[in-house]
Design a protein around this motif. Structure first.
Motif, PDB file in Angstrom:
ATOM      1  N   VAL A  10       5.592  -2.562   1.311  1.00  0.00           N
ATOM      2  CA  VAL A  10       4.293  -2.084   1.784  1.00  0.00           C
ATOM      3  C   VAL A  10       3.735  -1.027   0.832  1.00  0.00           C
ATOM      4  CG1 VAL A  10       5.027  -0.249   3.368  1.00  0.00           C
ATOM      5  CG2 VAL A  10       2.982  -1.523   3.854  1.00  0.00           C
ATOM      6  N   SER A  11       4.598  -0.212   0.244  1.00  0.00           N
ATOM      7  CA  SER A  11       4.139   0.797  -0.711  1.00  0.00           C
ATOM      8  C   SER A  11       3.613   0.154  -1.990  1.00  0.00           C
ATOM      9  CB  SER A  11       5.278   1.760  -1.048  1.00  0.00           C
ATOM     10  OG  SER A  11       5.725   2.419   0.099  1.00  0.00           O
ATOM     11  N   LEU A  12       4.324  -0.866  -2.477  1.00  0.00           N
ATOM     12  CA  LEU A  12       3.857  -1.573  -3.673  1.00  0.00           C
ATOM     13  C   LEU A  12       2.535  -2.286  -3.426  1.00  0.00           C
ATOM     14  CD1 LEU A  12       7.040  -3.137  -5.291  1.00  0.00           C
ATOM     15  CD2 LEU A  12       5.366  -1.663  -6.390  1.00  0.00           C
ATOM     16  N   LEU A  13       2.421  -2.924  -2.271  1.00  0.00           N
ATOM     17  CA  LEU A  13       1.169  -3.596  -1.938  1.00  0.00           C
ATOM     18  C   LEU A  13       0.016  -2.607  -1.855  1.00  0.00           C
ATOM     19  CD1 LEU A  13       2.329  -6.189   0.740  1.00  0.00           C
ATOM     20  CD2 LEU A  13       1.441  -6.674  -1.540  1.00  0.00           C
ATOM     21  N   ALA A  14       0.265  -1.437  -1.268  1.00  0.00           N
ATOM     22  CA  ALA A  14      -0.793  -0.429  -1.152  1.00  0.00           C
ATOM     23  C   ALA A  14      -1.181   0.114  -2.525  1.00  0.00           C
ATOM     24  CB  ALA A  14      -0.337   0.703  -0.243  1.00  0.00           C
ATOM     25  N   ALA A  15      -0.196   0.302  -3.406  1.00  0.00           N
ATOM     26  CA  ALA A  15      -0.489   0.862  -4.733  1.00  0.00           C
ATOM     27  C   ALA A  15      -1.233  -0.130  -5.616  1.00  0.00           C
ATOM     28  CB  ALA A  15       0.805   1.297  -5.411  1.00  0.00           C
ATOM     29  N   VAL A  16      -0.804  -1.393  -5.605  1.00  0.00           N
ATOM     30  CA  VAL A  16      -1.353  -2.362  -6.551  1.00  0.00           C
ATOM     31  C   VAL A  16      -2.538  -3.136  -5.968  1.00  0.00           C
ATOM     32  CG1 VAL A  16      -0.793  -4.379  -7.948  1.00  0.00           C
ATOM     33  CG2 VAL A  16       0.888  -2.559  -7.671  1.00  0.00           C
ATOM     34  N   LEU A  17      -2.429  -3.564  -4.720  1.00  0.00           N
ATOM     35  CA  LEU A  17      -3.484  -4.375  -4.096  1.00  0.00           C
ATOM     36  C   LEU A  17      -4.135  -3.672  -2.908  1.00  0.00           C
ATOM     37  CD1 LEU A  17      -1.657  -7.821  -4.193  1.00  0.00           C
ATOM     38  CD2 LEU A  17      -3.497  -7.039  -5.680  1.00  0.00           C
ATOM     39  N   GLY A  18      -4.054  -2.360  -2.890  1.00  0.00           N
ATOM     40  CA  GLY A  18      -4.631  -1.596  -1.789  1.00  0.00           C
ATOM     41  C   GLY A  18      -6.131  -1.723  -1.683  1.00  0.00           C
ATOM     42  N   VAL A  19      -6.791  -2.012  -2.787  1.00  0.00           N
ATOM     43  CA  VAL A  19      -8.243  -2.190  -2.777  1.00  0.00           C
ATOM     44  C   VAL A  19      -8.642  -3.363  -1.885  1.00  0.00           C
ATOM     45  CG1 VAL A  19      -8.304  -3.632  -4.833  1.00  0.00           C
ATOM     46  CG2 VAL A  19     -10.295  -2.266  -4.243  1.00  0.00           C
ATOM     47  N   PHE A  20      -7.773  -4.367  -1.771  1.00  0.00           N
ATOM     48  CA  PHE A  20      -8.039  -5.523  -0.914  1.00  0.00           C
ATOM     49  C   PHE A  20      -7.429  -5.381   0.470  1.00  0.00           C
ATOM     50  CE2 PHE A  20      -8.129  -7.215  -5.249  1.00  0.00           C
ATOM     51  CZ  PHE A  20      -9.406  -7.734  -5.258  1.00  0.00           C
ATOM     52  N   GLY A  21      -6.690  -4.311   0.717  1.00  0.00           N
ATOM     53  CA  GLY A  21      -6.045  -4.128   2.005  1.00  0.00           C
ATOM     54  C   GLY A  21      -4.833  -5.016   2.203  1.00  0.00           C
ATOM     55  N   GLY A  68      -5.855   3.297  -1.305  1.00  0.00           N
ATOM     56  CA  GLY A  68      -4.628   2.522  -1.380  1.00  0.00           C
ATOM     57  C   GLY A  68      -3.514   3.308  -2.045  1.00  0.00           C
ATOM     58  N   CYS A  69      -3.841   4.027  -3.097  1.00  0.00           N
ATOM     59  CA  CYS A  69      -2.830   4.842  -3.772  1.00  0.00           C
ATOM     60  C   CYS A  69      -2.355   5.990  -2.886  1.00  0.00           C
ATOM     61  CB  CYS A  69      -3.376   5.370  -5.097  1.00  0.00           C
ATOM     62  SG  CYS A  69      -3.580   4.077  -6.333  1.00  0.00           S
ATOM     63  N   ILE A  70      -3.262   6.579  -2.152  1.00  0.00           N
ATOM     64  CA  ILE A  70      -2.870   7.660  -1.241  1.00  0.00           C
ATOM     65  C   ILE A  70      -1.974   7.115  -0.133  1.00  0.00           C
ATOM     66  CG2 ILE A  70      -3.751   9.264   0.504  1.00  0.00           C
ATOM     67  CD1 ILE A  70      -6.193   9.650  -1.402  1.00  0.00           C
ATOM     68  N   GLU A  71      -2.339   5.967   0.421  1.00  0.00           N
ATOM     69  CA  GLU A  71      -1.493   5.362   1.463  1.00  0.00           C
ATOM     70  C   GLU A  71      -0.129   4.976   0.915  1.00  0.00           C
ATOM     71  OE1 GLU A  71      -3.106   3.208   5.194  1.00  0.00           O
ATOM     72  OE2 GLU A  71      -4.162   2.400   3.441  1.00  0.00           O
ATOM     73  N   ALA A  72      -0.073   4.502  -0.321  1.00  0.00           N
ATOM     74  CA  ALA A  72       1.213   4.170  -0.933  1.00  0.00           C
ATOM     75  C   ALA A  72       2.098   5.405  -1.024  1.00  0.00           C
ATOM     76  CB  ALA A  72       1.004   3.558  -2.308  1.00  0.00           C
ATOM     77  N   LEU A  73       1.509   6.528  -1.416  1.00  0.00           N
ATOM     78  CA  LEU A  73       2.291   7.768  -1.481  1.00  0.00           C
ATOM     79  C   LEU A  73       2.757   8.212  -0.102  1.00  0.00           C
ATOM     80  CD1 LEU A  73       0.354   9.826  -4.167  1.00  0.00           C
ATOM     81  CD2 LEU A  73       2.637   8.815  -4.347  1.00  0.00           C
ATOM     82  N   VAL A  74       1.911   8.045   0.895  1.00  0.00           N
ATOM     83  CA  VAL A  74       2.304   8.414   2.259  1.00  0.00           C
ATOM     84  C   VAL A  74       3.488   7.572   2.720  1.00  0.00           C
ATOM     85  CG1 VAL A  74       1.560   8.364   4.677  1.00  0.00           C
ATOM     86  CG2 VAL A  74       0.066   9.346   2.935  1.00  0.00           C
ATOM     87  N   PHE A  75       3.407   6.254   2.492  1.00  0.00           N
ATOM     88  CA  PHE A  75       4.522   5.382   2.876  1.00  0.00           C
ATOM     89  C   PHE A  75       5.792   5.737   2.115  1.00  0.00           C
ATOM     90  CE2 PHE A  75       1.198   2.178   4.178  1.00  0.00           C
ATOM     91  CZ  PHE A  75       1.475   2.278   5.520  1.00  0.00           C
ATOM     92  N   CYS A  76       5.671   6.073   0.841  1.00  0.00           N
ATOM     93  CA  CYS A  76       6.848   6.410   0.039  1.00  0.00           C
ATOM     94  C   CYS A  76       7.504   7.709   0.501  1.00  0.00           C
ATOM     95  CB  CYS A  76       6.472   6.552  -1.430  1.00  0.00           C
ATOM     96  SG  CYS A  76       6.111   5.008  -2.256  1.00  0.00           S
ATOM     97  N   LEU A  77       6.687   8.670   0.878  1.00  0.00           N
ATOM     98  CA  LEU A  77       7.219  10.000   1.168  1.00  0.00           C
ATOM     99  C   LEU A  77       7.645  10.205   2.616  1.00  0.00           C
ATOM    100  CD1 LEU A  77       4.728  12.068  -0.996  1.00  0.00           C
ATOM    101  CD2 LEU A  77       7.055  11.376  -1.566  1.00  0.00           C
ATOM    102  N   LYS A  78       7.231   9.328   3.513  1.00  0.00           N
ATOM    103  CA  LYS A  78       7.662   9.447   4.910  1.00  0.00           C
ATOM    104  C   LYS A  78       9.128   9.030   5.035  1.00  0.00           C
ATOM    105  CE  LYS A  78       3.975  10.636   7.314  1.00  0.00           C
ATOM    106  NZ  LYS A  78       3.927  11.663   8.317  1.00  0.00           N
ATOM    107  N   PRO A  79       9.853   9.630   5.958  1.00  0.00           N
ATOM    108  CA  PRO A  79      11.258   9.242   6.156  1.00  0.00           C
ATOM    109  C   PRO A  79      11.389   7.804   6.660  1.00  0.00           C
ATOM    110  CG  PRO A  79      10.746  11.299   7.302  1.00  0.00           C
ATOM    111  CD  PRO A  79       9.456  10.756   6.795  1.00  0.00           C
ATOM    112  N   ASP A  80      12.531   7.215   6.376  1.00  0.00           N
ATOM    113  CA  ASP A  80      12.794   5.842   6.814  1.00  0.00           C
ATOM    114  C   ASP A  80      12.734   5.718   8.331  1.00  0.00           C
ATOM    115  OD1 ASP A  80      13.133   5.150   4.180  1.00  0.00           O
ATOM    116  OD2 ASP A  80      15.320   5.153   4.262  1.00  0.00           O
ATOM    117  N   ALA A  81      13.206   6.733   9.031  1.00  0.00           N
ATOM    118  CA  ALA A  81      13.207   6.701  10.509  1.00  0.00           C
ATOM    119  C   ALA A  81      11.773   6.647  11.043  1.00  0.00           C
ATOM    120  CB  ALA A  81      13.940   7.911  11.062  1.00  0.00           C
TER     121      ALA A  81
END
Length: 139
Positions: A10-21, A68-81
C-alpha cells in the motif's frame, strides 16, 4: 476470510501511483473511483492544450501526487499494529514488515521532494509567464 493487506504494497502504491488513487483501490476505500475519475479527467483536459505540461489542469495534478507521497509516508511510519487494526481486522496473519517500509519511505522522500519542487517551479513559471513577468526571457 478477508484478504490480508500489505503495508509495504500500500505504501508503494501510494508513492508511485498515488496520483490515480491506486492505494485507495487496494484498501477498498469507498470513493476510490471518484479520485481516479478526477485525475483521469484532469489528464484528459491537459491534453487539449498545446503544451500538455504547461497548463492549469496539469499543474493541479501536483496536489494528488504530493498527497500520495504524504499518505505513503504515513503508512510507512505508522506501527504495524495500527495498520492491522485499521485494515486487517480479525486477520489471522499479523503484519511484520521489517525494513520494507523504511526503504519505501526513503524512496518516497526522494520522489515526493522531486514532485513538490518541480510542481512549485512549474507553477511559478506558468504564473509568471501568464502575468507577462518573463517577457523577453528565453526559457
Amino acid at each position: 476470510m478477508k484478504q490480508h493487506r500489505s503495508k509495504v504494497i500500500v505504501s508503494l502504491l501510494a508513492a508511485v501511483l498515488g496520483v490515480f488513487g491506486a492505494h485507495w483501490w487496494y484498501l477498498r476505500r469507498p470513493y476510490a473511483w471518484l479520485f481516479t475519475l478526477v485525475t483521469l479527467g484532469l489528464l484528459a483536459y491537459a491534453q487539449t492544450f498545446p503544451s500538455w505540461w504547461d497548463n492549469p489542469a496539469f499543474l493541479l495534478l501536483f496536489i494528488p501526487m504530493a498527497a500520495g507521497c504524504i499518505e505513503a509516508l504515513v503508512f510507512c511510519l505508522k506501527p504495524d499494529a495500527w495498520f492491522d487494526a485499521r485494515y486487517n481486522p480479525g486477520a489471522s496473519i499479523q503484519t511484520q514488515t521489517g525494513w520494507g517500509p523504511v526503504l519505501v519511505a526513503i524512496l518516497t522522500v526522494f520522489l515526493g521532494g522531486t514532485v513538490v519542487v518541480f510542481g512549485i517551479a512549474a507553477t511559478v513559471v506558468h504564473v509568471y509567464t501568464a502575468l507577462g513577468w518573463l517577457d523577453g526571457y528565453q526559457l
